[in-house]
Every structure is written in structure tokens, then in C-alpha cells.
Scaffold this motif. Structure first.
Motif, PDB file in Angstrom:
ATOM      1  N   PHE A 138       0.804 -11.864  -8.489  1.00 24.52           N
ATOM      2  CA  PHE A 138       1.306 -10.578  -8.296  1.00 24.52           C
ATOM      3  C   PHE A 138       0.311  -9.576  -8.323  1.00 24.52           C
ATOM      4  O   PHE A 138       0.071  -8.392  -7.563  1.00 24.52           O
ATOM      5  N   ASP A 139      -0.685  -9.565  -9.323  1.00 22.72           N
ATOM      6  CA  ASP A 139      -1.587  -8.684  -9.560  1.00 22.72           C
ATOM      7  C   ASP A 139      -2.710  -8.640  -8.408  1.00 22.72           C
ATOM      8  O   ASP A 139      -3.364  -7.712  -8.105  1.00 22.72           O
ATOM      9  N   VAL A 140      -3.066  -9.791  -7.958  1.00 22.12           N
ATOM     10  CA  VAL A 140      -3.721 -10.075  -6.677  1.00 22.12           C
ATOM     11  C   VAL A 140      -3.444  -9.254  -5.293  1.00 22.12           C
ATOM     12  O   VAL A 140      -4.017  -8.570  -4.958  1.00 22.12           O
ATOM     13  N   LEU A 141      -1.868  -9.440  -5.345  1.00 19.29           N
ATOM     14  CA  LEU A 141      -1.070  -8.482  -4.324  1.00 19.29           C
ATOM     15  C   LEU A 141      -1.337  -7.099  -4.768  1.00 19.29           C
ATOM     16  O   LEU A 141      -1.553  -6.183  -3.570  1.00 19.29           O
ATOM     17  N   VAL A 142      -1.018  -6.745  -5.685  1.00 18.65           N
ATOM     18  CA  VAL A 142      -1.218  -5.348  -5.900  1.00 18.65           C
ATOM     19  C   VAL A 142      -2.674  -4.786  -5.856  1.00 18.65           C
ATOM     20  O   VAL A 142      -2.511  -3.547  -5.389  1.00 18.65           O
ATOM     21  N   GLY A 143      -3.426  -5.348  -6.058  1.00 16.22           N
ATOM     22  CA  GLY A 143      -5.157  -5.288  -5.901  1.00 16.22           C
ATOM     23  C   GLY A 143      -5.341  -4.923  -4.407  1.00 16.22           C
ATOM     24  O   GLY A 143      -5.824  -3.901  -4.178  1.00 16.22           O
ATOM     25  N   LEU A 144      -4.788  -5.834  -3.700  1.00 16.70           N
ATOM     26  CA  LEU A 144      -4.953  -5.925  -2.230  1.00 16.70           C
ATOM     27  C   LEU A 144      -4.226  -4.441  -1.451  1.00 16.70           C
ATOM     28  O   LEU A 144      -4.816  -3.902  -0.805  1.00 16.70           O
ATOM     29  N   VAL A 145      -3.054  -4.517  -2.058  1.00 15.63           N
ATOM     30  CA  VAL A 145      -2.136  -3.274  -1.484  1.00 15.63           C
ATOM     31  C   VAL A 145      -2.881  -1.931  -1.910  1.00 15.63           C
ATOM     32  O   VAL A 145      -2.852  -0.963  -1.101  1.00 15.63           O
ATOM     33  N   THR A 146      -3.447  -1.768  -3.148  1.00 13.54           N
ATOM     34  CA  THR A 146      -4.007  -0.575  -3.725  1.00 13.54           C
ATOM     35  C   THR A 146      -5.239  -0.352  -2.688  1.00 13.54           C
ATOM     36  O   THR A 146      -5.364   0.619  -2.407  1.00 13.54           O
ATOM     37  N   ARG A 147      -5.922  -1.316  -2.240  1.00 12.06           N
ATOM     38  CA  ARG A 147      -7.144  -1.169  -1.344  1.00 12.06           C
ATOM     39  C   ARG A 147      -6.509  -0.627   0.007  1.00 12.06           C
ATOM     40  O   ARG A 147      -7.525   0.055   0.893  1.00 12.06           O
ATOM     41  N   ALA A 148      -5.581  -1.465   0.264  1.00 11.01           N
ATOM     42  CA  ALA A 148      -5.180  -1.245   1.680  1.00 11.01           C
ATOM     43  C   ALA A 148      -4.557   0.196   2.200  1.00 11.01           C
ATOM     44  O   ALA A 148      -4.591   0.736   3.102  1.00 11.01           O
ATOM     45  N   ARG A 149      -3.908   0.727   0.858  1.00 11.85           N
ATOM     46  CA  ARG A 149      -3.188   1.993   1.299  1.00 11.85           C
ATOM     47  C   ARG A 149      -3.750   2.860   0.197  1.00 11.85           C
ATOM     48  O   ARG A 149      -2.961   3.459  -0.552  1.00 11.85           O
TER      49      ARG A 149
END
Length: 205
Positions: A138-149
């Protein structure tokens, strides 16, 4: 009355049998589904008495948690391999697509394990630190969402949680056949793209 526990063996034997019980459980849930995961059936297929598993796993829930941990580890390995092996577009959004597709493919091809991994009673009990096992992905998902938005007013963890919930719903409804019936889609890809657009905004044309 519980049957007596087997006499202690060597540490290597203990580790070997504990691993064997989990191996058998993984095989059972993969081939026959979550309903096959009884203590008695796992013990039978492992070639031990039906009381033996309780020496290593005091409760049925603790054994199921150990099996579910394998599922989370497998999913994390698949996700890492998919992200590391991605070629071409390596933007955060493209990586999110890769991660989401890996998640959906796992859910749809390992339905018994996927169902076990997200059983409420297992996660609620947090036996063997099961919740902590699931959080790194989930932390990986959060990191990618942070960079995408990067400019979003929505907290990254909240946005990632909403996207995850969307993917989880797609996986469940697709597995039941409901989405094919309702949408006429024959692959999850259009639904995945729609979910990404909904949570990240449409891609630039």
C-alpha cells in the motif's frame, strides 16, 4: 478435548513441519479454495495427526494468517517484478497502471488466496502481524499516487485508499461475473483505465 501435542522434535524438524503445514495450506487454497482450509485436511495432506498443527499454530486463525502472509509476499514479489521489468513509459501513472493490473491479475487468477488475504477476521486479529505484512505494498501505491497527483488537495493515502477500494471492487465483481453481465466487457482493462481516470484525472490527449 484437544488431542495431546506431539513430542518436541529438533528445531529443524519443527521449522520443517511448520513450513510444510503452510505449504500444504497454500496448495489447498490455490487448488480448492478457502473452504478446503480446515485444520484436519491440512494435517492429513501434510501427513501428520490432526492435532499436530496446534503445536505450531495454536488456533485455526493463526494457521490461516501464516498462509495469507504467503499470499501477500507473493503479490508483493509480483508487483516488484512488474514494476522493475516495465519498459517504455515509466511515468508514475504508467507505473500505477502496471501495479493495478498486477493486483487485478493476481486477484482473478488466485481467487482462493485473494479471498483469504482479505478476510476481515484475519486482518482484525492481526495474527503474525498480518496487517503490517500488507502495508508495504500500500505504501508503494501511496508513493505513486503522490507523484501522479502532486497538486491534489486530497491526502495521498486517502486517494490511494479510494483507488485500492475501486480495484478491490472490480476484482470481486469481476470474479462473480457481475461486471461482465452489467457492462458487456470481456477484460478488466477498460475498467482499470476508467478507475485510473476517475482517481487521477484523464490522461492528456
Amino acid at each position: 478435548m484437544q488431542p495431546p501435542a506431539p513430542a518436541p522434535g529438533s528445531d529443524d524438524q519443527d521449522v520443517g513441519l511448520r513450513t510444510r503445514l503452510v505449504d500444504v495450506g497454500v496448495e489447498l487454497v490455490t487448488r480448492e479454495g478457502i473452504q478446503a482450509l480446515t485444520l484436519r485436511e491440512i494435517a492429513r495432506r501434510a501427513g501428520v495427526s490432526h492435532g499436530a498443527p496446534r503445536r505450531y499454530f495454536p488456533t485455526h486463525l493463526s494457521l490461516l494468517s501464516a498462509i495469507a502472509r504467503r499470499g501477500f509476499a507473493d503479490l508483493a514479489d509480483r508487483a516488484a517484478a512488474a514494476l522493475d521489468g516495465a519498459t517504455g513509459d515509466t511515468s508514475p501513472r504508467a507505473q500505477l497502471h502496471t501495479l493495478a493490473r498486477t493486483y487485478l491479475d493476481f486477484a482473478l487468477t488466485h481467487r482462493g488466496m485473494y479471498e483469504l488475504m482479505f478476510r476481515h477476521d484475519l486482518l482484525e486479529s492481526n495474527q503474525l502481524g498480518l496487517r503490517e505484512t500488507s502495508l508495504p505494498l500500500f505504501d508503494v501505491l501511496v508513493g505513486l499516487v503522490t507523484r501522479a497527483r502532486p497538486q491534489s488537495d486530497v491526502a495521498p493515502a486517502v486517494a490511494a485508499g479510494a483507488l485500492w477500494g475501486n480495484l478491490h471492487g472490480i476484482a470481486q465483481l469481476w470474479g462473480w461475473g457481475s461486471l461482465t453481465l452489467a457492462t458487456g466487457a470481456h477484460d478488466v482493462e477498460p475498467l482499470l483505465c476508467a478507475a485510473l481516470d476517475a482517481h487521477l484525472g484523464p490522461t492528456a490527449r
